[in-house]
Design a protein around this motif. Structure first.
Motif, short mmCIF file in Angstrom:
data_model
loop_
_atom_site.label_atom_id
_atom_site.label_comp_id
_atom_site.label_asym_id
_atom_site.label_seq_id
_atom_site.Cartn_x
_atom_site.Cartn_y
_atom_site.Cartn_z
N ASP B 91 -99.44 9.60 -1.58
CA ASP B 91 -99.38 11.17 -0.99
C ASP B 91 -98.98 11.01 0.39
N THR B 92 -97.85 11.34 0.81
CA THR B 92 -97.79 11.44 2.39
C THR B 92 -97.30 12.75 2.96
N ASP B 93 -96.72 13.71 1.76
CA ASP B 93 -96.22 15.05 2.27
C ASP B 93 -97.27 15.99 2.01
N MET B 94 -97.96 16.05 0.95
CA MET B 94 -98.61 17.03 0.72
C MET B 94 -100.06 17.30 1.51
N ASP B 95 -100.33 16.20 1.92
CA ASP B 95 -101.75 16.10 2.51
C ASP B 95 -101.92 16.95 3.85
N GLU B 96 -101.04 17.06 4.92
CA GLU B 96 -101.34 17.79 5.89
C GLU B 96 -101.14 19.41 5.66
N ASP B 97 -100.29 19.70 4.65
CA ASP B 97 -100.08 20.98 4.38
C ASP B 97 -101.68 21.76 4.22
N ALA B 98 -102.49 21.00 3.42
CA ALA B 98 -103.70 21.54 2.89
C ALA B 98 -104.41 22.10 4.10
N PHE B 99 -104.51 21.50 5.37
CA PHE B 99 -105.14 21.58 6.65
C PHE B 99 -104.47 23.13 7.46
N PHE B 100 -103.38 23.43 7.05
CA PHE B 100 -102.52 24.46 8.02
C PHE B 100 -102.02 25.41 7.02
N MET B 101 -101.99 26.63 7.60
CA MET B 101 -100.95 27.61 6.80
C MET B 101 -99.68 27.59 7.19
N SER B 102 -98.75 28.31 6.41
CA SER B 102 -97.36 27.95 6.83
C SER B 102 -97.06 28.26 8.14
N ASN B 103 -97.60 29.08 8.66
CA ASN B 103 -97.28 29.56 10.16
C ASN B 103 -97.80 28.51 11.05
N GLY B 104 -98.56 27.51 10.73
CA GLY B 104 -99.02 26.42 11.52
C GLY B 104 -100.48 26.72 11.96
N HIS B 105 -100.95 27.50 11.67
CA HIS B 105 -102.46 28.02 11.87
C HIS B 105 -103.55 27.25 10.99
N TRP B 106 -104.43 26.99 11.53
CA TRP B 106 -105.68 26.25 10.56
C TRP B 106 -105.92 27.19 9.43
N ASN B 107 -106.01 26.35 8.33
CA ASN B 107 -106.49 27.14 7.14
C ASN B 107 -108.08 27.68 7.08
N SER B 108 -108.75 26.66 7.50
CA SER B 108 -109.89 26.91 8.09
C SER B 108 -110.40 25.98 9.38
N GLY B 109 -110.45 26.73 10.37
CA GLY B 109 -110.40 25.76 11.61
C GLY B 109 -111.56 24.96 11.63
N PRO B 110 -111.66 23.79 12.61
CA PRO B 110 -112.69 23.06 12.91
C PRO B 110 -113.92 24.12 13.47
N SER B 111 -115.15 23.97 13.05
CA SER B 111 -116.39 24.76 13.61
C SER B 111 -116.78 23.95 14.66
N THR B 112 -117.85 24.66 15.25
CA THR B 112 -118.54 23.87 16.61
C THR B 112 -119.63 22.97 15.86
N TRP B 113 -119.72 21.86 16.52
CA TRP B 113 -120.84 21.06 16.10
C TRP B 113 -121.67 20.70 17.24
N ASN B 114 -122.99 20.85 17.11
CA ASN B 114 -123.90 20.87 18.05
C ASN B 114 -124.57 19.43 18.25
N ASP B 115 -124.23 19.00 19.45
CA ASP B 115 -124.90 17.80 19.93
C ASP B 115 -124.56 16.63 18.97
N PRO B 116 -123.22 16.42 18.63
CA PRO B 116 -122.93 15.47 17.63
C PRO B 116 -123.41 13.98 17.69
N GLU B 117 -123.50 13.60 19.12
CA GLU B 117 -124.03 12.23 19.21
C GLU B 117 -125.34 11.96 18.78
N ALA B 118 -126.20 13.13 18.84
CA ALA B 118 -127.57 12.73 18.17
C ALA B 118 -127.44 12.10 16.72
N ALA B 119 -126.49 12.41 16.35
CA ALA B 119 -126.39 11.66 14.87
C ALA B 119 -126.36 10.38 14.91
#
Lengths: 66, 195
Positions: B91-119
């Motif tokens: 699948d090469t075409d469908m993929d990215e579409d799942a992340f964005f709406m047709s106007n190019g905005h995030w479908n559900s945008g990345p939220s904030t991760w607190n201190d990720p490197e602690a992981a």
């Protein structure tokens, strides 16, 4: 104005090649207003670090020889 | 006798990258190390055939691929972990579409991760990371790992895999979108809920 889709693509490219000043400026302007893309940028940098560490862990797990 | 243009030192500089490359495919440090040894030896012996046309590393990886292929041919019981040159219709075409709406905005945008490197200090995080990385479609995972784990440059990967530059950017963008989303769902969100 570039969309989030385009900005996130540029951010991703910026990890693999130098961007020109115009592209860098576009990213800066965009992320100053868009927290989702700002998070994306931070998190792609985080993932790079994670991948490198994962690679090192992998070497250690298999017993590093070289 | 003419001096060998490839000094041991120059060859040795490429050893770590070659080793990680071999390890990714062979999943065995000893086998990987053997393959790298043989590669460096062959390179040294046939340095005259290195015309400097491609990059040295590209040339070395070309030799290494043969060594790895030789190994799989010899050992009939083992099945290669992955043939990095195999290309699958994904699948090469469908993929990215799942992340964005047709106007190019995030479908559900990345939220904030607190201190990720602690992981990084947590064993469980690495298990999740591995799952997420393995969840990438095979071709995407290969490109991503060659870049981020092995440490090849974009143009080397394009040459290696026979990918156009434009396709490379698309593949890496998608790989990062997918990996990010997976880490968010499986690690950073579930961490939040526990607190």
């Amino acid at each position: 104005m570039r969309s989030c889709r385009e900005i996130s693509a540029l951010v991703s490219q910026g990890l693999d090649k130098p961007l020109n000043w115009r592209e860098r400026l576009e990213i800066r302007l965009h992320i100053s207003m868009c927290s989702s893309c700002r998070n994306f940028q931070l998190q792609t940098q985080f993932m790079r670090k994670a991948a490198r560490r994962f690679g090192t862990n992998l070497e250690n797990r298999f017993g590093k020889k070289s | 006798m003419t001096k060998n243009p490839l000094s041991e030192r120059i060859l040795a500089e490429h050893r770590p990258v070659l080793f990680r490359y071999a390890l990714l495919q062979m999943r065995d440090a000893e086998l990987a190390d053997d393959a790298v040894q043989e590669t460096l030896l062959s390179a040294w012996q046939s340095s005259a055939s290195f015309a400097g046309k491609a990059g040295l590393r590209t040339w070395l990886i070309g030799i290494l691929k043969h060594k790895i292929a030789d190994h799989w041919r010899r050992s009939t019981n083992d099945v290669p972990f992955s043939d990095i040159n195999q290309f699958d219709a994904e699948d090469t075409d469908m993929d990215e579409d799942a992340f964005f709406m047709s106007n190019g905005h995030w479908n559900s945008g990345p939220s904030t991760w607190n201190d990720p490197e602690a992981a990084f200090k947590q064993q469980e995080f690495w298990a999740v990371y591995e799952v997420c990385q393995n969840n990438l479609p095979p071709k995407m995972a290969k490109v991503f790992m060659l870049r981020e784990l092995v440490g090849l440059e974009a143009d080397e990967i394009c040459q290696e895999i026979g990918l156009s530059e434009a396709n490379y950017w698309v593949v890496m963008h998608r790989a990062r979108l997918r990996l990010r989303e997976c880490l968010e769902i499986r690690w950073f969100h579930s961490q939040k809920q526990e607190k």
